[in-house]
Design an enzyme around this catalytic site. Structure first.
Site, PDB file in Angstrom:
ATOM      1  N   ASP A  29      40.280  37.798  23.116  1.00 59.74           N
ATOM      2  CA  ASP A  29      39.478  38.252  23.007  1.00 59.74           C
ATOM      3  C   ASP A  29      38.771  38.788  24.037  1.00 59.74           C
ATOM      4  OD1 ASP A  29      37.249  38.239  21.771  1.00 59.74           O
ATOM      5  OD2 ASP A  29      37.446  36.549  20.962  1.00 59.74           O
ATOM      6  N   GLU A  79      39.734  42.974  20.050  1.00 57.25           N
ATOM      7  CA  GLU A  79      38.474  43.627  20.832  1.00 57.25           C
ATOM      8  C   GLU A  79      37.623  44.210  19.364  1.00 57.25           C
ATOM      9  OE1 GLU A  79      40.054  46.764  19.366  1.00 57.25           O
ATOM     10  OE2 GLU A  79      39.859  47.427  21.299  1.00 57.25           O
ATOM     11  N   GLY A  83      38.182  46.192  16.768  1.00 63.98           N
ATOM     12  CA  GLY A  83      38.176  47.486  16.922  1.00 63.98           C
ATOM     13  C   GLY A  83      38.269  49.208  17.519  1.00 63.98           C
ATOM     14  N   ASP A  90      33.404  39.974  14.122  1.00 64.38           N
ATOM     15  CA  ASP A  90      33.358  38.836  13.013  1.00 64.38           C
ATOM     16  C   ASP A  90      33.642  38.845  11.992  1.00 64.38           C
ATOM     17  OD1 ASP A  90      34.601  37.920  15.816  1.00 64.38           O
ATOM     18  OD2 ASP A  90      33.169  36.392  16.041  1.00 64.38           O
TER      19      ASP A  90
HETATM   20  C1  GLA Z   1      35.211  36.114  18.639  1.00 68.64           C
HETATM   21  C2  GLA Z   1      36.051  36.425  18.213  1.00 68.64           C
HETATM   22  C3  GLA Z   1      36.377  35.333  17.021  1.00 68.64           C
HETATM   23  C4  GLA Z   1      36.366  33.834  17.766  1.00 68.64           C
HETATM   24  C5  GLA Z   1      35.538  34.112  18.328  1.00 68.64           C
HETATM   25  C6  GLA Z   1      36.042  32.823  19.462  1.00 68.64           C
HETATM   26  O1  GLA Z   1      33.948  36.006  18.085  1.00 68.64           O
HETATM   27  O2  GLA Z   1      36.368  37.688  17.742  1.00 68.64           O
HETATM   28  O3  GLA Z   1      36.935  35.682  16.026  1.00 68.64           O
HETATM   29  O4  GLA Z   1      37.762  33.957  18.606  1.00 68.64           O
HETATM   30  O5  GLA Z   1      35.869  34.946  19.666  1.00 68.64           O
HETATM   31  O6  GLA Z   1      34.997  32.373  20.417  1.00 68.64           O
END
Ligand code: GLA
Length: 481
Positions: free
Chosen positions: A246, A283, A285, A306
């Site tokens: 991530d 990341e 997109g 998200d």
């Molecule tokens: C980001 C990701 C989520 C999750 C959180 C965890 O926001 O996009 O899917 O993994 O981090 O902190």
């Protein structure tokens, strides 16, 4: 006052520090502000242990408002200047900031140059979109060994594993701190990762874990920055089968131009372990990841920010999936499922499941598998819909608009077509599906409603049905030519 001076002549100018929270690995996190005030206008920077923000804002009387931004992720602070203290709210917490002393700053990081670009070989995994479960959507940091074991048990007893959901993925907040040799262990919530992986494997399931290419993850736990090969070896030793990687904390060091090279670094480290580890990029997109994800050895990559458990968020994410293409071994990921988390109707969850299947998206359940209702079980474990998602051809449907109805058609390996018609409108609607909408000619050989589990009949090359608001009609149709 009008110039931003408080009653006693103080301004926000200067450096401030406020204790914020203690992470699950025992590390303390604090907010550090470096502010400049000109009249009522405020500019500057804010840091926490894992994030760095630009600050803009203003002060009226004693009351100030600050907007924190870091390339798309916004936070707000509001508060009052009281004497030589700032009383403020940040991330729903009430904090008091004091004038900072040298040494109070959050750590800075040297930039490590990412490697030169090259194409990495395919690891041979994820020939169909990965299926499983991930801890984040329902539990965030409230995840521990006991709960993950109980989820693994429930994956078996509920029938999820046998329906194809095999990955059990721990998301952020499992991380401990690095030891003197730089090895990263888990925190107290996970006393023995190897034992947990063994348990998951003993159930016929696979084990997934989470990290970041930055020094810190999104939830600010230690990331793999500068420790890529070491962490990959740790994961392999534990028995990890999937890594979600991530971007988040990497923003403190890198820009979008570095995405491919930075992701390549971990891709190569995973290959070097010799253990088959599926590689999942997160990341959001950026930088058209669908054009280079496969080159860095990835099997799936997020195409969106998200997801949240709402109709609007779910539709926004699947819409962002449209311009991208995918195929066996390499999948676009519009984020994990929210099915069963309680804020959409069952009709909406059926649409969510159908759209993920029609776009060949990974199916990573994000709910509490231990307590699913019968309706949610039937949605997540609809084998006819899962078969559409898992189809060997790996094609991704794109929608055609017909007023309030969106028609998504996905060609399948056996020459048939899966079609979903989603009612985007606020009231019930009648959908008519024509053979010509599906690119099928000749006569219908078979047509099946994948939610009603019944065969249906096309008359004069068309089939009509009522669809509730936000509901879906999903058919699998085969024809004589
Ligand atoms: C980001 C990701 C989520 C999750 C959180 C965890 O926001 O996009 O899917 O993994 O981090 O902190």
């Amino acid at each position: 006052m009008g110039l931003g001076l408080s009653a006693n002549g103080q301004t926000l100018d200067g450096k401030w520090t406020a204790a914020w929270r203690v992470l699950d690995n025992g590390e303390s996190d604090h907010l550090y502000l470096d502010l400049h005030q000109t009249g009522a206008e405020i500019t500057g920077a804010a840091t926490t242990i894992g994030h760095r923000y630009q600050v803009t804002g203003d002060i009226t009387g004693n009351h100030f408002k600050l907007a924190l931004s870091k390339g798309g992720s916004e936070r707000a602070i509001a508060g009052d200047l009281i004497g030589t203290q700032l009383h403020l709210t940040f991330e729903k917490a009430e904090l008091v900031a004091f004038p900072a002393k040298p040494g109070d700053e959050n750590p800075g990081y040297e930039r490590i140059s990412p490697p030169a670009l090259k194409d990495l070989p395919y690891n041979g995994l994820a020939k169909t979109p990965p299926m499983g479960w991930n801890s984040w959507n329902a539990f965030e940091n409230h995840v521990d060994d006991k709960m993950v074991r109980a989820i693994a048990d429930a994956m078996v007893t509920s029938g999820m594993r046998d329906a194809g959901y095999v990955y059990v993925n721990i998301d952020d907040t499992w991380e401990g701190v690095r030891d003197a040799h730089g090895n990263l262990g888990s925190n107290n919530k996970f006393p023995d990762m190897k034992a947990l992986a063994d348990y998951i494997h003993s159930k016929g399931l696979k084990f997934g874990i989470y990290s970041s290419p930055g020094p810190r993850t999104c939830a600010e736990y230690p990331g793999s920055y500068g420790h890529e090969e070491q962490d990959a070896r740790t994961y392999a030793a534990w028995g990890v089968d999937l890594l979600k990687y991530d971007w988040c904390g990497a923003r403190m060091i890198y820009g979008n131009d570095d995405l491919q090279a930075v992701y390549q670094k971990m891709g190569e480290a995973l290959l070097k372990t010799g253990r088959p580890i599926a590689y999942s990029l997160c990341e959001y997109g950026n930088g058209r990841v669908d054009t280079w994800g496969a080159k860095v050895g990835a099997n799936l990559w997020r195409t969106t920010g998200d997801i949240h458990d709402s109709w609007t968020s779910m539709i926004a994410n699947i819409t962002k999936q449209i311009p991208t293409a995918a195929g066996p071994g390499h999948w676009n990921d519009p984020d994990m499922l929210e099915i069963g988390n309680g804020h959409m109707t069952d009709d909406e969850y059926r649409t969510h499941m159908s759209l993920w299947a029609l776009t060949a998206a990974p199916l990573l359940a994000g709910n509490d598998i231990r307590t699913m209702t019968q309706a949610i079980k039937e949605i997540l474990m609809n084998r006819e819909v899962i078969a559409v998602d898992q189809d060997a051809l790996g094609k991704q449907a794109v929608p055609v608009k017909m007023g309030d109805l969106d028609l998504w058609a996905k060609p399948l390996a056996d020459g048939s077509v899966a079609v979903g018609v989603v009612n985007m409108g606020a009231s019930e609607s009648v959908a008519t599906i024509r053979m010509s909408d599906l690119g099928l000619g000749g006569e219908v050989k078979s047509a099946r409603d994948l939610w009603a589990h019944t065969n249906v009949e096309f008359r004069s090359g068309a089939y009509a049905a009522r669809i509730p608001s936000h509901g879906v009609l999903m058919l699998r149709v085969s024809a004589t030519k």
